[in-house]
Write a protein that holds these residues in place. Structure first.
Motif, PDB file in Angstrom:
ATOM      1  N   LYS A 185       0.844  -1.195   0.000  1.00  0.00           N
ATOM      2  CA  LYS A 185       0.000   0.000   0.000  1.00  0.00           C
ATOM      3  C   LYS A 185       0.873   1.236   0.000  1.00  0.00           C
ATOM      4  O   LYS A 185       1.940   1.246   0.625  1.00  0.00           O
ATOM      5  N   LYS A 186       0.409   2.261  -0.700  1.00  0.00           N
ATOM      6  CA  LYS A 186       1.096   3.547  -0.653  1.00  0.00           C
ATOM      7  C   LYS A 186       0.139   4.592  -0.111  1.00  0.00           C
ATOM      8  O   LYS A 186      -1.035   4.620  -0.487  1.00  0.00           O
ATOM      9  N   VAL A 187       0.642   5.453   0.752  1.00  0.00           N
ATOM     10  CA  VAL A 187      -0.121   6.612   1.204  1.00  0.00           C
ATOM     11  C   VAL A 187       0.395   7.805   0.417  1.00  0.00           C
ATOM     12  O   VAL A 187       1.603   8.072   0.403  1.00  0.00           O
ATOM     13  N   ILE A 188      -0.531   8.489  -0.279  1.00  0.00           N
ATOM     14  CA  ILE A 188      -0.139   9.557  -1.198  1.00  0.00           C
ATOM     15  C   ILE A 188      -0.756  10.872  -0.766  1.00  0.00           C
ATOM     16  O   ILE A 188      -1.950  10.946  -0.438  1.00  0.00           O
ATOM     17  N   ILE A 232      -4.621   9.912   0.206  1.00  0.00           N
ATOM     18  CA  ILE A 232      -5.347   8.720  -0.191  1.00  0.00           C
ATOM     19  C   ILE A 232      -4.411   7.528   0.021  1.00  0.00           C
ATOM     20  O   ILE A 232      -3.188   7.700   0.069  1.00  0.00           O
ATOM     21  N   SER A 233      -4.990   6.345   0.193  1.00  0.00           N
ATOM     22  CA  SER A 233      -4.153   5.155   0.176  1.00  0.00           C
ATOM     23  C   SER A 233      -4.560   4.321  -1.023  1.00  0.00           C
ATOM     24  O   SER A 233      -5.742   4.229  -1.369  1.00  0.00           O
ATOM     25  N   VAL A 234      -3.554   3.770  -1.687  1.00  0.00           N
ATOM     26  CA  VAL A 234      -3.759   2.936  -2.860  1.00  0.00           C
ATOM     27  C   VAL A 234      -3.004   1.646  -2.619  1.00  0.00           C
ATOM     28  O   VAL A 234      -1.812   1.687  -2.308  1.00  0.00           O
ATOM     29  N   PRO A 273      -6.067   9.114 -13.132  1.00  0.00           N
ATOM     30  CA  PRO A 273      -6.597  10.403 -12.654  1.00  0.00           C
ATOM     31  C   PRO A 273      -6.970  10.401 -11.163  1.00  0.00           C
ATOM     32  O   PRO A 273      -6.977  11.453 -10.529  1.00  0.00           O
ATOM     33  N   TYR A 274      -7.280   9.235 -10.627  1.00  0.00           N
ATOM     34  CA  TYR A 274      -7.644   9.154  -9.208  1.00  0.00           C
ATOM     35  C   TYR A 274      -6.434   9.183  -8.278  1.00  0.00           C
ATOM     36  O   TYR A 274      -6.533   9.634  -7.141  1.00  0.00           O
ATOM     37  N   VAL A 275      -5.323   8.635  -8.733  1.00  0.00           N
ATOM     38  CA  VAL A 275      -4.229   8.361  -7.800  1.00  0.00           C
ATOM     39  C   VAL A 275      -3.029   9.280  -7.982  1.00  0.00           C
ATOM     40  O   VAL A 275      -2.043   9.149  -7.263  1.00  0.00           O
ATOM     41  N   ARG A 276      -3.131  10.209  -8.959  1.00  0.00           N
ATOM     42  CA  ARG A 276      -2.075  11.204  -9.081  1.00  0.00           C
ATOM     43  C   ARG A 276      -1.884  11.911  -7.747  1.00  0.00           C
ATOM     44  O   ARG A 276      -2.855  12.229  -7.062  1.00  0.00           O
ATOM     45  N   GLY A 277      -0.639  12.203  -7.400  1.00  0.00           N
ATOM     46  CA  GLY A 277      -0.433  12.918  -6.149  1.00  0.00           C
ATOM     47  C   GLY A 277       0.915  13.593  -6.122  1.00  0.00           C
ATOM     48  O   GLY A 277       1.748  13.408  -7.013  1.00  0.00           O
TER      49      GLY A 277
END
Lengths: 437, 96
Positions: A185-188, A232-234, A273-277
């Motif tokens: 998981k990444k926190v962005i 966000i977390s992905v 587009p959702y996870v760009r950070g």
């Protein structure tokens, strides 16, 4: 000789352990909460939503007081297929009546432990547990502190998926690849206003996203996105056995297969587009138990009870993960069993009483009802053929360029005939799906 | 991005004692070497001059436990000896 003694020792300050310790202190027990990390939460990782009504009785004021991230009012399931994505979105302001939140455990667990300490719990951080032994009239928790043996009437093992308590006492069987999923998981850092805009949310509202179907046909592989206040977390999750064979086929081109899959998922046109950070703030890895009710590992011995992830109390429902609330509930049940043992002056039945109560609780009832679901979710058609049929059918409905003609049902039938799934598969999977979900 | 870039975001208080060790003799007969694919922190590296081809570093471990399951618990493998990092040491997550 031991160096300290308590009524009950709880090993592990996650939500399950803290809930148990909190409730026991509330009942006037002398309880120690042993934690390996320097501060609560430092060793803890989640990829789920807290279904918070479980805390209503223990800490009724938690929605106002606890450091929660966003109030979850929207859930999305997305089936990926090539360049397409078919989604089911559910947004319901009535969900605002329910205390369901996204969490950052670093903040939440610290708050929860502080509250438990106010309640009278003795918190022992930076303390690793090496062994747990049971003697005639007591149990002993052996820690890595100098003079660190702690005697007690009973031990609650809340030390997570790799439970030392469960392994050293022999309660938990040896875990193999089939029992476990791996998650990274990444926190962005995205920023509060950008999250509101990007996910179409009001400032305290949150959304959860679950994805499957990438790579096409790879069973058990899924992804998630959760919205926090400013981050966000992905994450990606996959059964260890699936990941093992993906890896042996040379799948990992930028590291481990799972990490590589997460990177490629985040680059998909429908996902990017959702996870760009701005920046990745943290990277984490964790094992997730993947048992069905029928293959759950042992969870008790005479004076020892395992709760939460240590007992494998996690259920991937396909459309959401349950685990945070199961952990808290099992911790509360262990505390209730201890209260009963104290009243009857009979601690040798602690483990058995815990297990009987847990069997009657909604946690194991839930897992029992969904006992066929883990097998259902291993079916590769769920990750390839069926998202493909859905995509092709919708494409025939919405694309003006499609050369196909005819009514929608006929297009759906053609898409089905072109897929790898046979008619009997469809019948069987439909039946299993109904029975599992 | 590689996993090494993302590992830059993680903090450790590294212990002097390794909580996980690898018995390289066992790696010699291990053909598929799942450690190279499954460890999410790339603690296992393929180096030809190592016995069995495996170089292991415990320092960047994120303490997930995967290597206990896919190696230590596999009767045909068993190169990994696994325990949790001692109290106060090892990985330290900020967010969770």
């Amino acid at each position: 000789m031991t160096d300290a003694s308590f009524d009950v020792v709880v090993v592990g300050a996650g939500r399950a352990g803290v809930a148990a310790a909190y409730k026991l202190a509330d009942e006037e027990f002398d309880v120690a909460l042993v934690e390996r990390a320097k501060q609560p939460g430092m060793k803890n990782v989640t990829g789920g939503v807290l279904y918070g009504s479980i805390l209503d009785d223990l800490v009724p004021e938690f929605p106002e007081e606890a450091p929660l991230e966003r109030h979850v009012v929207e859930h999305n399931i997305k089936l990926l297929h090539g360049d397409a994505e078919v989604s089911i979105g559910y947004r319901d302001l009535e969900l605002r009546e329910e205390p369901n939140y996204t969490l950052m455990l670093g903040k939440f667990d610290r708050w929860f432990v502080d509250r438990a300490v106010e309640q009278g719990v003795t918190f022992l951080p930076e303390t690793g547990v090496k062994d747990v032994t049971q003697e005639a009239d007591r149990a002993v928790v052996h820690t890595d502190r100098e003079n660190g043996d702690i005697a007690c009437d009973a031990v609650i093992g809340a030390d997570g998926v790799n439970t030392t308590v469960g392994r050293k006492t022999g309660i938990q069987r040896t875990m193999r690849n089939e029992d476990m999923a791996l998650s990274v998981k990444k926190v962005i850092d995205v920023g509060r206003e950008e999250i509101d805009r990007r996910f179409n949310l009001d400032s305290d509202e949150g959304a959860a996203y679950i994805y499957t179907g990438f790579p096409e046909g790879a069973p058990t592989i899924g992804y998630f996105i959760y919205t926090f206040e400013e981050y966000i977390s992905v994450g990606a999750v996959g059964g260890l056995e699936t990941l093992r064979w993906l890896g042996s086929e040379g799948y990992g081109d930028t590291g481990t297969p799972l990490y590589s899959l997460l990177e490629r998922f985040m680059e998909l046109d429908t996902v990017r587009p959702y996870v760009r950070g701005d920046a990745v703030e943290e990277y984490q890895g964790i094992l997730v138990p993947e048992h069905s009710y029928d293959s759950l590992p042992g969870r008790y011995d005479r004076r020892v009870a395992l709760v939460g992830d240590a007992a494998g109390l996690v259920l991937n429902k396909g459309y959401t993960f349950r685990g945070l609330d199961y952990g808290i509930k099992s911790g509360l049940v262990a505390a209730e069993a201890a209260v009963e043992c104290e009243a009857d002056a009979d601690w040798d039945s602690f483990g058995q009483r815990y297990d009987d109560r847990l069997e009657d609780s909604y946690v194991l009832q839930d897992m029992k009802q969904h006992r066929h679901l883990p097998r259902f979710l291993e079916n590769e058609r769920m990750y390839g053929a069926y998202p493909g049929i859905a995509t092709e059918t919708l494409r025939s409905m919405y694309s003006a360029n499609t050369d196909a003609s005819g009514l929608t049902w006929r297009q759906a039938y053609r898409a089905f005939r072109r897929s790898d799934a046979g008619f009997l598969d469809l019948l069987r999977d439909g039946y299993r799906g109904l029975r599992s979900l | 991005m590689s996993v090494q870039d993302d590992l830059e975001t993680v903090n450790w208080d590294v212990s002097e004692d390794a909580h996980i060790t690898v018995d390289n003799e066992q790696c010699v007969t291990c053909e598929d070497k799942p450690c190279l694919h499954l460890c999410p922190a790339e603690c296992f590296d393929y180096q030809e001059d190592q016995e069995g081809g495996i170089y292991f570093a415990y320092e960047p471990c994120v303490e997930c436990g995967a290597c206990m399951v896919f190696c230590a618990n596999d009767p045909d493998k068993g190169a990994v000896s696994w325990s949790k990092a001692e109290g106060g040491k090892g990985v330290e997550f900020d967010f969770g």
